[in-house]
Motif scaffolding. Structure first.
Motif, PDB file in Angstrom:
ATOM      1  N   MET A   1       0.839  -1.176   0.000  1.00 35.88           N
ATOM      2  CA  MET A   1       0.000   0.000   0.000  1.00 35.88           C
ATOM      3  C   MET A   1       0.888   1.245   0.000  1.00 35.88           C
ATOM      4  N   ILE A   2       0.512   2.189  -0.827  1.00 35.76           N
ATOM      5  CA  ILE A   2       1.230   3.460  -0.934  1.00 35.76           C
ATOM      6  C   ILE A   2       0.303   4.570  -0.437  1.00 35.76           C
ATOM      7  N   ILE A   3       0.823   5.433   0.420  1.00 44.01           N
ATOM      8  CA  ILE A   3       0.109   6.638   0.835  1.00 44.01           C
ATOM      9  C   ILE A   3       0.804   7.792   0.135  1.00 44.01           C
ATOM     10  N   ARG A   4       0.023   8.603  -0.581  1.00 45.52           N
ATOM     11  CA  ARG A   4       0.610   9.709  -1.333  1.00 45.52           C
ATOM     12  C   ARG A   4      -0.401  10.840  -1.494  1.00 45.52           C
ATOM     13  N   LYS A   5       0.122  11.968  -1.921  1.00 43.76           N
ATOM     14  CA  LYS A   5      -0.723  13.116  -2.240  1.00 43.76           C
ATOM     15  C   LYS A   5      -1.482  12.810  -3.524  1.00 43.76           C
ATOM     16  N   ALA A   6      -2.768  13.110  -3.529  1.00 42.23           N
ATOM     17  CA  ALA A   6      -3.564  12.931  -4.739  1.00 42.23           C
ATOM     18  C   ALA A   6      -3.113  13.934  -5.793  1.00 42.23           C
ATOM     19  N   VAL A   7      -3.159  13.512  -7.037  1.00 39.89           N
ATOM     20  CA  VAL A   7      -2.812  14.365  -8.174  1.00 39.89           C
ATOM     21  C   VAL A   7      -4.031  14.460  -9.091  1.00 39.89           C
ATOM     22  N   PRO A   8      -4.078  15.483  -9.937  1.00 39.24           N
ATOM     23  CA  PRO A   8      -5.255  15.665 -10.793  1.00 39.24           C
ATOM     24  C   PRO A   8      -5.644  14.432 -11.608  1.00 39.24           C
ATOM     25  N   LEU A  46      -6.084  20.754  -8.705  1.00 39.45           N
ATOM     26  CA  LEU A  46      -5.154  21.714  -9.296  1.00 39.45           C
ATOM     27  C   LEU A  46      -5.105  23.012  -8.506  1.00 39.45           C
ATOM     28  N   ALA A  47      -6.250  23.421  -7.972  1.00 40.32           N
ATOM     29  CA  ALA A  47      -6.360  24.727  -7.320  1.00 40.32           C
ATOM     30  C   ALA A  47      -6.114  24.689  -5.815  1.00 40.32           C
ATOM     31  N   MET A  48      -5.825  23.531  -5.264  1.00 39.26           N
ATOM     32  CA  MET A  48      -5.692  23.391  -3.819  1.00 39.26           C
ATOM     33  C   MET A  48      -4.527  24.233  -3.296  1.00 39.26           C
ATOM     34  N   GLY A  49      -4.786  24.975  -2.223  1.00 41.19           N
ATOM     35  CA  GLY A  49      -3.761  25.810  -1.613  1.00 41.19           C
ATOM     36  C   GLY A  49      -2.700  24.984  -0.907  1.00 41.19           C
ATOM     37  N   GLU A  50      -1.624  25.635  -0.511  1.00 34.62           N
ATOM     38  CA  GLU A  50      -0.489  24.919   0.086  1.00 34.62           C
ATOM     39  C   GLU A  50      -0.787  24.363   1.473  1.00 34.62           C
ATOM     40  N   ASN A  51      -1.813  24.885   2.153  1.00 36.09           N
ATOM     41  CA  ASN A  51      -2.155  24.381   3.484  1.00 36.09           C
ATOM     42  C   ASN A  51      -3.393  23.496   3.476  1.00 36.09           C
ATOM     43  N   SER A  52      -3.733  22.948   2.310  1.00 40.00           N
ATOM     44  CA  SER A  52      -4.760  21.922   2.175  1.00 40.00           C
ATOM     45  C   SER A  52      -4.143  20.785   1.370  1.00 40.00           C
ATOM     46  N   ILE A  53      -4.663  19.563   1.583  1.00 43.10           N
ATOM     47  CA  ILE A  53      -4.110  18.414   0.876  1.00 43.10           C
ATOM     48  C   ILE A  53      -5.172  17.322   0.780  1.00 43.10           C
ATOM     49  N   VAL A  54      -5.053  16.529  -0.259  1.00 39.72           N
ATOM     50  CA  VAL A  54      -5.815  15.291  -0.365  1.00 39.72           C
ATOM     51  C   VAL A  54      -4.790  14.164  -0.420  1.00 39.72           C
ATOM     52  N   LEU A  55      -4.900  13.248   0.524  1.00 42.07           N
ATOM     53  CA  LEU A  55      -4.037  12.074   0.560  1.00 42.07           C
ATOM     54  C   LEU A  55      -4.854  10.863   0.129  1.00 42.07           C
ATOM     55  N   VAL A  56      -4.207   9.927  -0.525  1.00 42.64           N
ATOM     56  CA  VAL A  56      -4.883   8.697  -0.942  1.00 42.64           C
ATOM     57  C   VAL A  56      -4.037   7.492  -0.571  1.00 42.64           C
ATOM     58  N   ALA A  57      -4.738   6.379  -0.347  1.00 40.89           N
ATOM     59  CA  ALA A  57      -4.093   5.078  -0.202  1.00 40.89           C
ATOM     60  C   ALA A  57      -4.301   4.360  -1.522  1.00 40.89           C
ATOM     61  N   HIS A  79      -4.168  28.082  11.202  1.00 40.52           N
ATOM     62  CA  HIS A  79      -3.401  27.111  11.993  1.00 40.52           C
ATOM     63  C   HIS A  79      -4.043  25.731  12.004  1.00 40.52           C
ATOM     64  N   SER A  80      -5.208  25.566  11.343  1.00 40.89           N
ATOM     65  CA  SER A  80      -5.931  24.304  11.470  1.00 40.89           C
ATOM     66  C   SER A  80      -6.425  23.791  10.122  1.00 40.89           C
ATOM     67  N   VAL A  81      -6.750  22.489  10.103  1.00 41.54           N
ATOM     68  CA  VAL A  81      -7.382  21.868   8.942  1.00 41.54           C
ATOM     69  C   VAL A  81      -8.575  21.059   9.415  1.00 41.54           C
ATOM     70  N   GLU A 106       2.394  14.252   9.666  1.00 39.62           N
ATOM     71  CA  GLU A 106       3.728  14.642   9.184  1.00 39.62           C
ATOM     72  C   GLU A 106       3.625  15.869   8.282  1.00 39.62           C
ATOM     73  N   TRP A 107       2.679  15.850   7.357  1.00 42.06           N
ATOM     74  CA  TRP A 107       2.460  16.982   6.452  1.00 42.06           C
ATOM     75  C   TRP A 107       2.076  18.236   7.243  1.00 42.06           C
ATOM     76  N   ALA A 108       1.144  18.091   8.208  1.00 43.20           N
ATOM     77  CA  ALA A 108       0.673  19.239   8.991  1.00 43.20           C
ATOM     78  C   ALA A 108       1.814  19.856   9.794  1.00 43.20           C
ATOM     79  N   GLN A 109       2.647  19.021  10.386  1.00 47.48           N
ATOM     80  CA  GLN A 109       3.769  19.536  11.164  1.00 47.48           C
ATOM     81  C   GLN A 109       4.764  20.262  10.264  1.00 47.48           C
ATOM     82  N   SER A 110       4.937  19.791   9.037  1.00 47.82           N
ATOM     83  CA  SER A 110       5.869  20.462   8.116  1.00 47.82           C
ATOM     84  C   SER A 110       5.372  21.853   7.724  1.00 47.82           C
ATOM     85  N   ARG A 111       4.104  22.114   7.944  1.00 50.97           N
ATOM     86  CA  ARG A 111       3.518  23.415   7.630  1.00 50.97           C
ATOM     87  C   ARG A 111       3.198  24.220   8.887  1.00 50.97           C
ATOM     88  N   ASN A 112       3.693  23.745  10.018  1.00 53.09           N
ATOM     89  CA  ASN A 112       3.474  24.410  11.305  1.00 53.09           C
ATOM     90  C   ASN A 112       1.994  24.589  11.630  1.00 53.09           C
TER      91      ASN A 112
END
Length: 162
Positions: A1-8, A46-57, A79-81, A106-112
């Motif tokens: 299983m791979i966990i990664r950021k979703a792409v378009p 495509l339009a997602m800001g730097e402090n939002s993310i979609v992760l997929v398995a 400061h929150s999601v 991990e992603w959230a901590q990298s963005r403080n």
């Protein structure tokens, strides 16, 4: 299983997975109610800001779970999601949710970021157990928050402070 950021290019599979997960009746939308298309998801990714993310398995080129972490573009909430997560039926209980939350943290901590929050149906005991295992705490109760199958249902507010 791979966990990664979703792409378009995941938009088609992701739209189908979201539709499948909503058939569980544990999500905000009723089965078939959400009309999000693959094209709309493609644009959103495509339009997602730097402090939002979609992760997929992903397993064998198939998406089996997703986690949306959305940051509002409001100064006082930067400061929150807010999280929404879903796992394909038959794939639940196999560690996908845990791995998605570990990647999110991990992603959230990298963005403080400081706070991760979500709501969950009070009767969704398996999701609540996962969230508690991942360090989330119940903050409150939304009484009769949703109307599901001719019955009112409560939701819990939960959060994790990083």
């Amino acid at each position: 299983m791979i966990i990664r950021k979703a792409v378009p290019s995941d938009a088609g599979q992701l739209a189908a997975l979201i539709k499948h997960v909503e058939e569980s009746n544990f999500m905000l939308f009723e089965p078939g109610e959400r009309k999000t298309t693959a094209e709309q998801l493609h644009i959103r990714l495509l339009a997602m800001g730097e402090n939002s993310i979609v992760l997929v398995a992903e397993e064998q080129q198939q998406l089996t779970a997703y986690l949306f972490a959305i940051n509002e573009d409001i100064k006082r909430k930067k400061h929150s999601v807010y999280v929404a997560m879903g796992v394909r039926q038959g794939e639940r209980g196999k560690g996908r949710g845990t791995k998605l939350f570990l990647a999110l943290e991990e992603w959230a901590q990298s963005r403080n970021l400081h706070r991760i929050e979500l709501t969950v149906l009070e009767h969704n005991s398996s999701a609540i157990a996962l969230y508690k295992k991942m360090g989330f705490k119940v903050e409150g109760l939304k009484r009769d928050s949703l109307y599901i199958a001719n019955t009112y249902a409560n939701e819990l507010f939960m959060s994790k402070i990083l």
